[in-house]
Design a protein around this motif. Structure first.
Motif, short mmCIF file in Angstrom:
data_model
loop_
_atom_site.label_atom_id
_atom_site.label_comp_id
_atom_site.label_asym_id
_atom_site.label_seq_id
_atom_site.Cartn_x
_atom_site.Cartn_y
_atom_site.Cartn_z
N ARG A 126 30.64 -35.11 -23.21
CA ARG A 126 29.78 -36.04 -24.03
C ARG A 126 28.69 -36.58 -23.52
O ARG A 126 27.69 -36.40 -24.11
CB ARG A 126 30.92 -37.19 -24.09
CG ARG A 126 32.22 -36.73 -25.19
CD ARG A 126 33.04 -38.00 -25.15
NE ARG A 126 34.13 -37.52 -26.18
CZ ARG A 126 35.47 -38.26 -25.90
NH1 ARG A 126 35.50 -38.93 -24.83
NH2 ARG A 126 36.35 -37.94 -26.88
N LYS A 127 28.51 -36.80 -22.23
CA LYS A 127 27.45 -37.26 -21.43
C LYS A 127 26.30 -36.27 -21.53
O LYS A 127 25.12 -36.50 -21.80
CB LYS A 127 27.70 -37.62 -19.96
CG LYS A 127 26.64 -38.36 -19.04
CD LYS A 127 27.06 -38.77 -17.77
CE LYS A 127 28.13 -39.77 -18.03
NZ LYS A 127 28.12 -40.64 -16.59
N GLU A 128 26.74 -34.78 -21.53
CA GLU A 128 25.66 -33.90 -21.52
C GLU A 128 24.96 -33.92 -22.90
O GLU A 128 23.77 -33.77 -23.08
CB GLU A 128 26.39 -32.49 -21.49
CG GLU A 128 25.50 -31.20 -21.68
CD GLU A 128 26.21 -29.88 -21.89
OE1 GLU A 128 25.68 -28.98 -22.28
OE2 GLU A 128 27.37 -29.91 -21.49
N ALA A 129 25.92 -34.20 -24.10
CA ALA A 129 25.28 -34.39 -25.36
C ALA A 129 24.23 -35.54 -25.33
O ALA A 129 23.01 -35.24 -26.02
CB ALA A 129 26.46 -34.67 -26.51
N ILE A 130 24.62 -36.58 -24.89
CA ILE A 130 23.76 -37.85 -24.92
C ILE A 130 22.52 -37.56 -24.10
O ILE A 130 21.38 -37.82 -24.36
CB ILE A 130 24.64 -38.92 -24.21
CG1 ILE A 130 25.54 -39.55 -25.16
CG2 ILE A 130 23.51 -40.20 -23.91
CD1 ILE A 130 26.67 -40.30 -24.67
N ASN A 131 22.52 -36.95 -23.04
CA ASN A 131 21.29 -36.36 -22.23
C ASN A 131 20.44 -35.32 -23.00
O ASN A 131 19.42 -35.50 -22.84
CB ASN A 131 21.65 -36.02 -20.57
CG ASN A 131 22.38 -37.14 -19.90
OD1 ASN A 131 22.36 -38.46 -20.17
ND2 ASN A 131 23.27 -36.54 -18.82
N LEU A 132 21.20 -34.40 -23.59
CA LEU A 132 20.27 -33.66 -24.34
C LEU A 132 19.61 -34.21 -25.42
O LEU A 132 18.43 -33.94 -25.62
CB LEU A 132 21.26 -32.41 -24.83
CG LEU A 132 21.36 -31.40 -23.85
CD1 LEU A 132 22.49 -30.59 -24.43
CD2 LEU A 132 20.36 -30.62 -23.49
N SER A 133 20.18 -35.17 -25.97
CA SER A 133 19.45 -35.95 -27.27
C SER A 133 18.25 -36.43 -26.62
O SER A 133 17.35 -36.85 -27.73
CB SER A 133 20.68 -36.80 -27.90
OG SER A 133 20.77 -37.86 -26.88
N LYS A 134 18.39 -37.05 -25.51
CA LYS A 134 17.13 -37.81 -25.20
C LYS A 134 16.02 -36.95 -24.45
O LYS A 134 14.87 -37.38 -24.14
CB LYS A 134 17.78 -38.76 -23.89
CG LYS A 134 18.46 -39.92 -24.29
CD LYS A 134 18.95 -40.52 -23.24
CE LYS A 134 20.14 -41.57 -23.67
NZ LYS A 134 20.44 -42.34 -22.42
N MET A 135 16.17 -35.67 -24.45
CA MET A 135 15.13 -34.65 -23.79
C MET A 135 14.12 -34.56 -25.01
O MET A 135 14.43 -34.22 -26.07
CB MET A 135 15.88 -33.61 -23.28
CG MET A 135 16.83 -33.50 -22.43
SD MET A 135 16.37 -34.26 -20.77
CE MET A 135 15.52 -32.92 -20.05
N GLU A 136 12.80 -34.39 -24.35
CA GLU A 136 11.72 -33.97 -25.27
C GLU A 136 11.11 -32.92 -24.68
O GLU A 136 10.06 -33.02 -23.90
CB GLU A 136 10.78 -35.03 -25.42
CG GLU A 136 11.29 -36.15 -26.17
CD GLU A 136 11.29 -36.11 -27.56
OE1 GLU A 136 10.82 -35.47 -28.22
OE2 GLU A 136 12.29 -36.80 -28.13
N CYS A 137 11.56 -31.55 -25.02
CA CYS A 137 10.77 -30.37 -24.76
C CYS A 137 11.17 -29.42 -25.59
O CYS A 137 12.22 -29.07 -26.27
CB CYS A 137 11.52 -30.21 -23.38
SG CYS A 137 10.89 -28.37 -22.71
N SER A 138 10.19 -28.37 -25.80
CA SER A 138 10.04 -27.42 -26.91
C SER A 138 11.35 -26.29 -26.66
O SER A 138 11.99 -25.64 -27.51
CB SER A 138 8.81 -26.94 -27.09
OG SER A 138 8.52 -26.13 -25.83
N GLY A 139 11.64 -26.12 -25.30
CA GLY A 139 12.48 -25.47 -24.85
C GLY A 139 14.17 -25.72 -24.96
O GLY A 139 14.87 -24.84 -24.45
#
Length: 157
Positions: A126-139
């Motif tokens: 669940r924490k991985e999903a939250i962290n990914l949602s905050k990332m701003e990268c085209s990759g």
């Protein structure tokens, strides 16, 4: 065969020279485990509909499976009070699934005897999903939502 015995046998190869019977039994055990992992499929059937918090996801196909999860391709299904609209929008849905401790009964997961480990790793997922949602990268994929269903957690991207 319990884990302590397996680890002992793996790390003490001379044990196999002294006890050929145990070596044969252990080889049979390894072959059985390889067969089971190759033939056992834990994936959801195609056509299964998962209900997220905002969207529904209809499983189209299985993309892959690892030690901690199963990934599917799915269609986004929009549902409102007066009807359902199937869209052409395709997403990836990752299911939290610990293949060594989980079993599937239909769409539902059973946890087995390692519920504390399941809960701990599920919280990390669940924490991985939250962290990914905050990332701003085209990759890096954009997370649509994280939701619980079938006694586990899913991430849609």
């Amino acid at each position: 065969m319990n884990d302590k015995l397996k680890n002992f046998l793996i790390h003490h190869c001379t044990f196999f020279i002294i006890f050929p019977y145990l070596r044969t039994q252990y080889k049979s055990y390894l072959i059985q485990q390889q067969y089971m992992s190759a033939t056992t499929s834990f994936k959801l059937p195609e056509g299964t509909v998962l209900k997220g918090e905002k969207y529904r996801y209809k499983i189209i196909k299985h993309l892959g499976q690892g030690a901690f999860g199963i990934t599917y391709q799915a269609e986004v299904v929009l549902e409102a009070a007066l009807g359902v609209l199937e869209s052409d929008a395709k997403v990836a849905v990752k299911e939290f699934f610990l293949k060594d401790i989980n079993e599937r009964k239909g769409a539902e997961l059973s946890i087995g005897n390692s519920s504390a480990m399941f809960v701990d790793y599920r919280n990390k997922f669940r924490k991985e999903a939250i962290n990914l949602s905050k990332m701003e990268c085209s990759g890096i994929v954009k997370v649509l939502e994280s939701f619980d269903a079938n006694n586990t957690t899913y991430i849609s991207c």
